[in-house]
Design a protein around this motif. Structure first.
Motif, PDB file in Angstrom:
ATOM      1  N   VAL A  72       0.852  -1.186   0.000  1.00  0.00           N
ATOM      2  CA  VAL A  72       0.000   0.000   0.000  1.00  0.00           C
ATOM      3  C   VAL A  72       0.891   1.240   0.000  1.00  0.00           C
ATOM      4  O   VAL A  72       1.984   1.233   0.587  1.00  0.00           O
ATOM      5  N   ARG A  73       0.438   2.255  -0.689  1.00  0.00           N
ATOM      6  CA  ARG A  73       1.123   3.551  -0.728  1.00  0.00           C
ATOM      7  C   ARG A  73       0.147   4.603  -0.227  1.00  0.00           C
ATOM      8  O   ARG A  73      -0.980   4.702  -0.731  1.00  0.00           O
ATOM      9  N   ALA A  74       0.571   5.377   0.761  1.00  0.00           N
ATOM     10  CA  ALA A  74      -0.221   6.491   1.290  1.00  0.00           C
ATOM     11  C   ALA A  74       0.470   7.786   0.866  1.00  0.00           C
ATOM     12  O   ALA A  74       1.650   7.987   1.150  1.00  0.00           O
ATOM     13  N   GLU A  75      -0.270   8.653   0.189  1.00  0.00           N
ATOM     14  CA  GLU A  75       0.356   9.832  -0.424  1.00  0.00           C
ATOM     15  C   GLU A  75      -0.468  11.084  -0.179  1.00  0.00           C
ATOM     16  O   GLU A  75      -1.700  11.070  -0.271  1.00  0.00           O
ATOM     17  N   ARG A  76       0.213  12.154   0.144  1.00  0.00           N
ATOM     18  CA  ARG A  76      -0.413  13.469   0.228  1.00  0.00           C
ATOM     19  C   ARG A  76       0.456  14.458  -0.539  1.00  0.00           C
ATOM     20  O   ARG A  76       1.662  14.257  -0.701  1.00  0.00           O
ATOM     21  N   SER A  77      -0.163  15.554  -1.003  1.00  0.00           N
ATOM     22  CA  SER A  77       0.565  16.495  -1.846  1.00  0.00           C
ATOM     23  C   SER A  77       0.029  17.901  -1.654  1.00  0.00           C
ATOM     24  O   SER A  77      -1.164  18.096  -1.366  1.00  0.00           O
ATOM     25  N   SER A  78       0.908  18.865  -1.850  1.00  0.00           N
ATOM     26  CA  SER A  78       0.498  20.261  -1.782  1.00  0.00           C
ATOM     27  C   SER A  78      -0.356  20.654  -2.983  1.00  0.00           C
ATOM     28  O   SER A  78      -0.981  21.712  -2.979  1.00  0.00           O
ATOM     29  N   ALA A  79      -0.410  19.796  -4.016  1.00  0.00           N
ATOM     30  CA  ALA A  79      -1.253  20.081  -5.179  1.00  0.00           C
ATOM     31  C   ALA A  79      -2.711  19.722  -4.924  1.00  0.00           C
ATOM     32  O   ALA A  79      -3.588  20.165  -5.675  1.00  0.00           O
ATOM     33  N   ASN A  80      -2.984  18.927  -3.888  1.00  0.00           N
ATOM     34  CA  ASN A  80      -4.361  18.558  -3.552  1.00  0.00           C
ATOM     35  C   ASN A  80      -5.042  19.679  -2.783  1.00  0.00           C
ATOM     36  O   ASN A  80      -4.380  20.495  -2.131  1.00  0.00           O
ATOM     37  N   ASP A  90      -6.894  19.365  -0.032  1.00  0.00           N
ATOM     38  CA  ASP A  90      -6.592  19.124   1.379  1.00  0.00           C
ATOM     39  C   ASP A  90      -5.161  18.613   1.457  1.00  0.00           C
ATOM     40  O   ASP A  90      -4.877  17.445   1.171  1.00  0.00           O
ATOM     41  N   VAL A  91      -4.239  19.469   1.860  1.00  0.00           N
ATOM     42  CA  VAL A  91      -2.817  19.102   1.837  1.00  0.00           C
ATOM     43  C   VAL A  91      -2.458  18.116   2.939  1.00  0.00           C
ATOM     44  O   VAL A  91      -1.376  17.520   2.905  1.00  0.00           O
ATOM     45  N   ASN A  92      -3.319  17.920   3.925  1.00  0.00           N
ATOM     46  CA  ASN A  92      -3.020  17.015   5.038  1.00  0.00           C
ATOM     47  C   ASN A  92      -3.640  15.629   4.875  1.00  0.00           C
ATOM     48  O   ASN A  92      -3.386  14.748   5.693  1.00  0.00           O
ATOM     49  N   LYS A  93      -4.447  15.421   3.837  1.00  0.00           N
ATOM     50  CA  LYS A  93      -5.131  14.146   3.667  1.00  0.00           C
ATOM     51  C   LYS A  93      -4.258  13.175   2.886  1.00  0.00           C
ATOM     52  O   LYS A  93      -3.715  13.497   1.832  1.00  0.00           O
ATOM     53  N   TYR A  94      -4.130  11.950   3.416  1.00  0.00           N
ATOM     54  CA  TYR A  94      -3.420  10.882   2.726  1.00  0.00           C
ATOM     55  C   TYR A  94      -4.411  10.071   1.887  1.00  0.00           C
ATOM     56  O   TYR A  94      -5.460   9.670   2.374  1.00  0.00           O
ATOM     57  N   GLY A 145     -11.118  29.757 -12.643  1.00  0.00           N
ATOM     58  CA  GLY A 145     -11.470  29.588 -11.240  1.00  0.00           C
ATOM     59  C   GLY A 145     -10.772  28.389 -10.615  1.00  0.00           C
ATOM     60  O   GLY A 145     -10.586  27.350 -11.257  1.00  0.00           O
ATOM     61  N   GLY A 146     -10.393  28.522  -9.370  1.00  0.00           N
ATOM     62  CA  GLY A 146      -9.747  27.434  -8.654  1.00  0.00           C
ATOM     63  C   GLY A 146     -10.755  26.440  -8.098  1.00  0.00           C
ATOM     64  O   GLY A 146     -11.950  26.706  -8.022  1.00  0.00           O
ATOM     65  N   ALA A 147     -10.242  25.271  -7.718  1.00  0.00           N
ATOM     66  CA  ALA A 147     -11.071  24.220  -7.128  1.00  0.00           C
ATOM     67  C   ALA A 147     -10.462  23.843  -5.775  1.00  0.00           C
ATOM     68  O   ALA A 147      -9.556  23.014  -5.716  1.00  0.00           O
ATOM     69  N   PRO A 148     -10.909  24.452  -4.688  1.00  0.00           N
ATOM     70  CA  PRO A 148     -10.279  24.229  -3.379  1.00  0.00           C
ATOM     71  C   PRO A 148     -10.411  22.800  -2.864  1.00  0.00           C
ATOM     72  O   PRO A 148      -9.662  22.406  -1.980  1.00  0.00           O
ATOM     73  N   ASP A 149     -11.343  22.010  -3.413  1.00  0.00           N
ATOM     74  CA  ASP A 149     -11.517  20.630  -2.956  1.00  0.00           C
ATOM     75  C   ASP A 149     -10.972  19.617  -3.966  1.00  0.00           C
ATOM     76  O   ASP A 149     -11.327  18.434  -3.925  1.00  0.00           O
ATOM     77  N   ILE A 150     -10.091  20.040  -4.860  1.00  0.00           N
ATOM     78  CA  ILE A 150      -9.590  19.159  -5.907  1.00  0.00           C
ATOM     79  C   ILE A 150      -8.770  18.019  -5.297  1.00  0.00           C
ATOM     80  O   ILE A 150      -8.094  18.194  -4.274  1.00  0.00           O
ATOM     81  N   ARG A 151      -8.845  16.835  -5.918  1.00  0.00           N
ATOM     82  CA  ARG A 151      -8.173  15.648  -5.401  1.00  0.00           C
ATOM     83  C   ARG A 151      -7.640  14.821  -6.579  1.00  0.00           C
ATOM     84  O   ARG A 151      -7.997  15.076  -7.733  1.00  0.00           O
TER      85      ARG A 151
END
Length: 205
Positions: free
Chosen positions: A28-36, A38-42, A104-110
């Motif tokens: 399993v790989r758990a990943e979070r990114s500043s491009a998402n 929610d930057v704290n969500k894995y 326009g930006g998408a603040p909830d983009i994933r």
């Protein structure tokens, strides 16, 4: 210049047993990114494989292997898609200023998520002179990153977001044979066939 940060944790376990006939693995790989958004969500992307060998099933020098696999992966949003940009150098009332950009930006983009399951068989025949591999797979990509044209009342001409699902199915067949094998010369012939179809299941943006 852009600055993007990705943090990922990865774990995998493998097991080989039954006289090295059965092979199992899971990871399993758990990943979070500043491009998402929610930057704290894995986001979790698991995988698992299994195979079983039948040596000598069709005589000496032959082997049949059955295999199956499942895996998930992600495709991160592009840098800046979650932000609404500002446009500089605009003259407003005789003064140079900034205005809100047309995208326009998408603040909830994933991330996009792709899940695939496959199964197949590998065969070694004629004392290793011939081989056949057959693989069938089914994939599904959800949370597609797509550009849309929002309502004019929003003030934006373009906006990115997650929406839509694509389903893919395919078949891969490979075969090879060595009709001539000697101490100084080998002749190896191989051919392959691939078929893949995609289907848009939904676009819900």
């Amino acid at each position: 210049l852009t600055h993007e940060r990705t943090v990922a944790l990865y774990g995998q376990e493998q097991w080989l047993g039954l006289s090295e006939r059965l092979a199992l693995s899971a990871g399993v790989r758990a990943e979070r990114s500043s491009a998402n958004g929610d930057v704290n969500k894995y986001y979790l992307f698991p995988k698992a494989t299994a195979s079983f060998r039948f040596p000598g099933l069709l005589g000496d020098g032959t082997e049949i292997k059955l295999r199956t696999a499942y895996g998930g992966t992600g495709n991160q949003p592009l840098f800046g898609q979650k932000f609404t940009t500002l446009q500089g150098g605009v003259v407003i009332g005789g003064n140079v200023g900034t205005t809100v950009g047309s995208t326009g930006g998408a603040p909830d983009i994933r991330p996009e998520r792709t899940r695939e399951i496959e199964g197949g068989v590998d065969a070694t025949l004629l004392d290793g002179r011939a081989s056949v591999e057959v693989t069938a797979y089914h994939s599904r990509t959800s949370d597609l990153l797509v550009p849309v044209t929002p309502a004019p009342s929003t003030g934006f001409s373009l906006q990115y977001g997650n929406g839509g699902t694509i389903q893919g199915e395919g078949l891969e067949i490979g075969a090879g044979i060595t009709p001539v094998r000697s101490e100084h010369f080998d002749w190896f012939f191989r051919t392959a066939f691939t078929s893949h179809r995609d289907k848009v299941i939904s676009l819900d943006l």
